[in-house]
Enzyme design. Sequence first.
Site, short mmCIF file in Angstrom:
data_model
loop_
_atom_site.label_atom_id
_atom_site.label_comp_id
_atom_site.label_asym_id
_atom_site.label_seq_id
_atom_site.Cartn_x
_atom_site.Cartn_y
_atom_site.Cartn_z
N ASP A 162 0.23 2.45 8.33
CA ASP A 162 -0.36 1.88 9.56
C ASP A 162 0.53 2.16 11.10
O ASP A 162 -0.14 1.89 11.93
CB ASP A 162 -0.37 0.31 9.34
CG ASP A 162 -1.18 0.32 8.21
OD1 ASP A 162 -2.22 1.09 7.86
OD2 ASP A 162 -1.09 -0.98 7.71
N ARG A 217 -4.96 -1.68 9.72
CA ARG A 217 -4.94 -3.32 9.75
C ARG A 217 -5.19 -3.91 11.06
O ARG A 217 -6.08 -3.64 11.76
CB ARG A 217 -3.48 -3.99 9.26
CG ARG A 217 -3.46 -3.94 7.78
CD ARG A 217 -2.14 -4.46 7.12
NE ARG A 217 -1.91 -4.18 6.06
CZ ARG A 217 -2.42 -4.99 4.67
NH1 ARG A 217 -3.31 -5.86 4.92
NH2 ARG A 217 -2.26 -4.60 3.61
N ARG A 247 1.04 -5.15 -5.12
CA ARG A 247 1.46 -6.52 -4.25
C ARG A 247 1.26 -7.61 -4.93
O ARG A 247 0.67 -7.77 -6.03
CB ARG A 247 0.14 -6.78 -3.33
CG ARG A 247 -0.40 -5.27 -2.52
CD ARG A 247 -1.40 -5.37 -1.28
NE ARG A 247 -1.93 -4.49 -1.00
CZ ARG A 247 -1.77 -3.84 0.14
NH1 ARG A 247 -0.50 -4.11 0.79
NH2 ARG A 247 -2.39 -2.75 0.78
N ASP A 270 5.52 -4.36 6.02
CA ASP A 270 5.97 -5.73 6.52
C ASP A 270 5.92 -6.92 5.27
O ASP A 270 7.12 -7.53 5.32
CB ASP A 270 4.90 -6.45 7.78
CG ASP A 270 5.24 -7.72 8.03
OD1 ASP A 270 6.23 -7.84 9.10
OD2 ASP A 270 4.66 -8.71 7.59
N ASP A 278 2.76 0.29 11.68
CA ASP A 278 3.00 -1.31 12.61
C ASP A 278 4.16 -1.97 12.43
O ASP A 278 4.12 -3.17 12.48
CB ASP A 278 1.71 -1.94 11.98
CG ASP A 278 1.76 -2.31 10.51
OD1 ASP A 278 2.77 -1.68 9.71
OD2 ASP A 278 1.02 -3.02 10.05
N GLY A 284 0.98 -1.32 -0.08
CA GLY A 284 0.05 0.09 0.08
C GLY A 284 0.93 1.15 0.01
O GLY A 284 1.74 1.29 0.62
N THR A 313 4.40 2.66 5.29
CA THR A 313 3.11 2.27 5.48
C THR A 313 2.62 3.23 6.48
O THR A 313 3.06 3.63 7.27
CB THR A 313 3.08 0.78 6.08
OG1 THR A 313 1.63 0.76 6.64
CG2 THR A 313 3.94 0.68 7.30
N VAL A 320 17.69 8.96 -4.27
CA VAL A 320 18.41 9.16 -5.83
C VAL A 320 19.23 10.40 -5.54
O VAL A 320 20.49 10.37 -6.22
CB VAL A 320 17.20 9.44 -6.69
CG1 VAL A 320 17.60 10.10 -8.10
CG2 VAL A 320 16.33 8.07 -7.07
N ARG A 321 18.84 11.51 -5.28
CA ARG A 321 19.74 12.42 -5.00
C ARG A 321 21.13 12.40 -4.38
O ARG A 321 22.24 12.73 -4.62
CB ARG A 321 19.08 13.71 -4.51
CG ARG A 321 17.98 14.20 -5.76
CD ARG A 321 17.85 15.67 -5.70
NE ARG A 321 17.07 16.04 -6.84
CZ ARG A 321 16.18 16.97 -6.90
NH1 ARG A 321 15.87 17.85 -5.93
NH2 ARG A 321 15.18 17.39 -8.07
O1 F6P Z 1 -1.38 -1.26 4.86
C1 F6P Z 1 -1.85 -0.17 4.48
C2 F6P Z 1 -3.22 -0.04 4.31
O2 F6P Z 1 -3.89 1.07 3.83
C3 F6P Z 1 -4.10 -0.71 5.51
O3 F6P Z 1 -4.37 0.20 6.50
C4 F6P Z 1 -5.31 -1.24 4.73
O4 F6P Z 1 -5.90 -2.35 5.61
C5 F6P Z 1 -5.25 -1.84 3.67
O5 F6P Z 1 -3.55 -1.08 3.18
C6 F6P Z 1 -5.86 -1.56 2.25
O6 F6P Z 1 -5.40 -2.18 1.09
P1 F6P Z 1 -5.87 -2.00 -0.17
O7 F6P Z 1 -5.07 -0.60 -0.66
O8 F6P Z 1 -5.13 -2.98 -1.09
O9 F6P Z 1 -7.20 -2.06 -0.33
#
Ligand code: F6P
Length: 318
Positions: free
Chosen positions: A127, A171, A72, A103, A129, A11, A125, A24-25
């Site tokens: 998140d 998440r 992904r 992750d 996390d 994401g 991310t 890059v720079r």
């Molecule tokens: O990991 C980032 C995130 O935005 C999460 O918060 C969320 O659950 C997930 O990705 C959503 O994924 P997608 O963009 O594939 O719908």
Amino acid sequence: MEKIAVLTSGGDSQGMNSAIRAIVRTGIAHGFEMIGVRRGFKGLMENDFITLGTSDVSDILYRGGTFLQSARSDEFKTEAGQNKAINNLHEHGIEHLVVIGGDGSYRGAQALFNRGIKTYGLPGTIDNDIPLTDYTIGFDTTLNVVTNAISNLRDTMSSHERVSVIEVMGRSCGDIALQAGISSGVDAVLIPEFEWDIKEISDQLAKGFQRGKTHSIVMVAEGAGTAEDVASLIEKHSDLDTRPTVLGHIQRGGIPTAFDRIFTSRMGHKVIELIENEITGVALGMEKNEITYHSFDDIFDSENVVDKHLYQIFQDLI
Ligand code: F6P
């Protein structure tokens, strides 16, 4: 000239562009040849490489998203997929690969590292996390986006004397909900790391209205439940008029904050320093305002924990 490739994976998050620009720079300034891989590990397997010069990363510092684009990929989790990626890297004479992602992306980077590619991770991310870093790229911007959205919701909720239940991303991590909950002064935060009692919350909200409150805001992390379920439970336990709102992908967009731009610029600069010092198989982050790094193994062996003190602060402020 040694070659360094960079990709963004999983994401997207606000600040990824700023990270790419810094890598890059700094790389060019230190005598490396810089390559961008488009569409994450998918592009790595499909040979989707571009040479990046200084001006190719102009005008991206202040843009959300990632100009290299992201994806992904299930195929990359297989040995066959990784073989394709490794062959492409060898064919281009690329020794170093910087992976900006969460992750899952770190696991991809570690798999390549175990097979002889020098890899490095930046925590991309929203998140927050990832263990062993206080922040992840985009988290701060997302907090601001959520805080502004709540401000808009307050206007209409107040006019109609309603309870707004807002579902945010993260998440299985409650950091976005908790920290945006504090910055927005919401009435309840439901996160997966702590238990709550919906009857107790509904009673508290009802008391607030009896005291003269014109509206209430309840924040729910997606890992704890859905806005729709929580809203209907509150209506079941009270006579409050409740509306669910799922903020969704709005949270992943927007102009990166100054914090995210500076944080990513510092990490982008640092990763080139690590490459020059032959430190590899590591992911970067920020701890106590210092840019730090840890091996992928250490990161996977650590647990990401919610800040209990912040949760206590929130409880004391409502
Ligand atoms: O990991 C980032 C995130 O935005 C999460 O918060 C969320 O659950 C997930 O990705 C959503 O994924 P997608 O963009 O594939 O719908």
